[in-house]
Design an enzyme around this catalytic site. Structure first.
Site, PDB file in Angstrom:
ATOM      1  CD1 TRP A 272      76.199 -85.930   0.816  1.00 41.19           C
ATOM      2  CD2 TRP A 272      76.145 -84.633  -0.125  1.00 41.19           C
ATOM      3  NE1 TRP A 272      74.600 -86.061   0.106  1.00 41.19           N
ATOM      4  CE2 TRP A 272      74.866 -84.753   0.074  1.00 41.19           C
ATOM      5  CE3 TRP A 272      76.131 -83.060  -0.685  1.00 41.19           C
ATOM      6  CZ2 TRP A 272      73.552 -83.821  -0.487  1.00 41.19           C
ATOM      7  CZ3 TRP A 272      75.243 -82.748  -0.797  1.00 41.19           C
ATOM      8  CH2 TRP A 272      73.645 -82.433   0.043  1.00 41.19           C
TER       9      TRP A 272
ATOM     10  CB  CYS B 226      73.943 -78.505  -3.324  1.00 43.55           C
ATOM     11  SG  CYS B 226      74.366 -78.908  -1.862  1.00 43.55           S
TER      12      CYS B 226
ATOM     13  CG  ASP C  93      79.491 -78.994  -1.831  1.00 45.04           C
ATOM     14  OD1 ASP C  93      80.252 -79.257  -1.154  1.00 45.04           O
ATOM     15  OD2 ASP C  93      78.437 -77.250  -0.837  1.00 45.04           O
TER      16      ASP C  93
ATOM     17  CB  SER D 163      76.205 -76.133   2.714  1.00 48.91           C
ATOM     18  OG  SER D 163      76.731 -76.745   1.704  1.00 48.91           O
TER      19      SER D 163
END
Length: 263
Positions: A262, A218, A260, A53
């Site tokens: 992962w 995030c 966002d 990012s």
């Protein structure tokens, strides 16, 4: 270790793979294996692109792009140190080849006065550094900007990345900062979802139908995101998880909740 036994025994292979050997190190272990460079290139998996990012705003730093990433280094066995390929390359490089990839769901509202909630842990702070730089630049230009409520999960003080700058933005009235430390000495253990639950009324108000507030998260899908999404559903459903998840999906579809994640 017999390479033939390794190929025939999954348990043995799993244990061996924990050493994280490189191709060169593995070939040094089995010098009888004759492998040309051409053949090695054919069978070696291609390095995958790393996606980071952007941690800056073009209004604040128009000629460059800043990142916030951890330099990966870890111990395997009693003495061996492994280094992350990309992060250590970035740490040493003077120049790199890169490409900017749009992330359409992680952007600030067009109305700069819209209040927002940002939730993150560790290097998940990256996009929100850009958000805060943007809001600070807008305010400096004389615009009215909405407050940023930042919930930042850290293990200890060393994990409180850009802490001095965040405290300054808080002092300047750009953000309200909540830092949750999970492993800091002499500080009660707290995870970021605990702070969200404590501020349930505020979060609920910002995401109410009559409000324009937005919520951004995030972080790791398996830890921070999983727990925070569960608590957010509790908040939105006022204890009714099914209703809360339904409301959350509506807000995601309308662009008022952006995740966002992962991993």
């Amino acid at each position: 270790l017999d390479i033939m036994k390794l190929g025939a025994n999954q348990e043995l292979y799993t244990e061996w793979s924990k050493q994280k050997l490189s191709f060169v190190e593995a070939l040094e272990s089995w010098r009888s294996v004759q492998l040309t460079l051409v053949r090695l290139i054919e069978i070696a998996p291609a390095n995958q692109p790393r996606i980071y990012s952007i941690a800056s705003s073009p209004k604040a730093v128009p000629q460059s792009v800043e990142l916030c990433c951890g330099i990966v280094k870890y111990k395997v066995g009693p003495t061996r140190i492994c280094h992350g390929l990309c992060s250590n390359f970035l740490d040493r490089a003077l120049e790199i080849a890169c490409k900017v990839k749009p992330c359409p769901h992680m952007y600030l509202p067009e109305d700069h006065a819209t209040p927002i909630v940002c939730v993150c842990g560790g290097t998940g702070i990256a996009p929100f550094l850009g958000f805060l730089q943007e809001r600070a630049a807008q305010r400096q230009a004389g615009e009215k900007v909405g407050k940023v409520r930042l919930y930042f999960g850290c293990r200890a003080e060393y994990d409180f990345l850009h802490g001095e700058q965040l405290r300054q933005w808080e002092s300047d009235g750009i953000c309200d900062l909540s830092v949750s430390f999970s492993r800091k000495h002499d500080v009660a253990k707290e995870y970021v979802y605990h702070a969200l639950r404590r501020d349930a009324d505020i979060v609920q108000g910002l995401l109410a139908p009559e409000s324009t507030g937005r919520f951004y998260l995030c972080g790791s899908a398996s830890t921070l995101a999983k727990d925070c999404v569960h608590v957010l559903a509790e908040i939105l459903g006022k204890g009714d998880l099914e209703e809360g998840h339904g409301r959350m999906h509506e807000l995601q579809d309308s662009g008022r909740i952006s995740l966002d994640v992962w991993g």
